[in-house]
Design an enzyme around this catalytic site. Structure first.
Site, mmCIF file in Angstrom:
data_model
loop_
_atom_site.group_PDB
_atom_site.id
_atom_site.type_symbol
_atom_site.label_atom_id
_atom_site.label_comp_id
_atom_site.label_asym_id
_atom_site.label_seq_id
_atom_site.Cartn_x
_atom_site.Cartn_y
_atom_site.Cartn_z
ATOM 1 N N ASP A 51 0.826 -1.204 0.000
ATOM 2 C CA ASP A 51 0.000 0.000 0.000
ATOM 3 C C ASP A 51 0.864 1.260 0.000
ATOM 4 O OD1 ASP A 51 -2.301 -1.552 0.177
ATOM 5 O OD2 ASP A 51 -2.392 -1.434 2.368
ATOM 6 N N TYR A 107 6.234 -10.094 6.741
ATOM 7 C CA TYR A 107 6.166 -8.651 6.963
ATOM 8 C C TYR A 107 6.650 -8.318 8.366
ATOM 9 C CZ TYR A 107 3.399 -7.668 2.751
ATOM 10 O OH TYR A 107 2.976 -7.515 1.458
#
Length: 242
Positions: A51, A107
């Site tokens: 994002d 992540y």
């Protein structure tokens, strides 16, 4: 044509996300434009679409180029065209698909209670996070195979909302002179903004603003309590496993 595997790092603060944007401010836009300057017209596939504001330490790409390009020659000419906000770390000839061949994505999320300098604001999220034990209690709820329909934002190319979380935990670390909590989550893949919604749920539980039962209710797609993702600036696509 030859297929290449590229490993890159990028500063998400300078882009509107990985995917192409109408104003050409996506990471993919920058890479395809740089390739085009070298006479290479190829769609660049990424292991994961990040994002706006999300960084990557080891994003993996696949693309095609003409047979006269060797990996060493292409690295030499391409790397300077991506700098400074994208660093080409490794380039090799490999016949694979960056997205479909990936087995796991890892992540990391960096969070500190206070920043000593504004210059780190794009790279470490700032806010209270409660206790480490509570964060880990919440993170454990997400391990396993779940339907993450209530832990995603609208949009994205995925049609199957079921994902496997192999591991999720938090630990403390000193990063650039700041005491941080580092979240690490490893899954087969993630839906749009799913990681940030999961992090938000864990922080809100640790701050005693929601209950563990509410997290479980949302995981089971009964009722959504957490609808707003945590800040993007602390999130990094850390590693992709093949």
């Amino acid at each position: 044509m030859r297929c290449f595997k590229a490993t890159i790092a990028y500063d998400g603060a300078y882009f509107l996300g990985y995917a192409k944007q109408p104003d050409k401010l996506g990471v993919q836009d920058k890479i395809e434009s740089a390739l085009n300057l070298l006479g290479i017209k190829s769609v660049v596939i990424a292991a994961g679409r990040t994002d706006k504001g999300v960084h990557a330490n080891n994003q993996v790409l696949s693309f095609h180029a003409q047979k006269h390009w060797s990996a060493d020659k292409l690295f030499y000419y391409l790397a300077p065209k991506l700098a400074p906000h994208i660093v080409l770390k490794k380039l090799e000839e490999k016949n694979f698909h960056a997205r479909f061949d990936a087995q796991k994505r890892a992540y990391r999320y960096l969070l500190t209670k206070s920043l000593k300098t504004p210059f780190l604001a794009p790279y470490i999220a700032c806010g209270d996070y409660g206790s480490l034990d509570s964060l880990n209690t919440a993170l454990k709820q997400f391990i396993g195979k779940h339907d993450f329909s209530m832990f995603k934002k609208e949009g994205g190319a995925a049609t199957n909302p079921k994902r496997i979380i192999f591991n999720a935990f938090a630990y403390k670390a000193s990063i650039m002179g700041h005491e941080c909590v580092v979240f690490k989550i490893i899954g087969d893949a993630f839906l749009r903004s799913s990681v940030r919604l999961i992090m938000q749920a864990c922080v809100q539980y640790s701050l005693e603003k929601i209950t563990l039962a509410e997290i479980k209710t949302q995981i089971n797609n009964i009722k959504a309590t957490i609808r707003t993702p945590i800040m993007a600036n602390g999130l990094y696509l850390h590693r992709v496993h093949y």
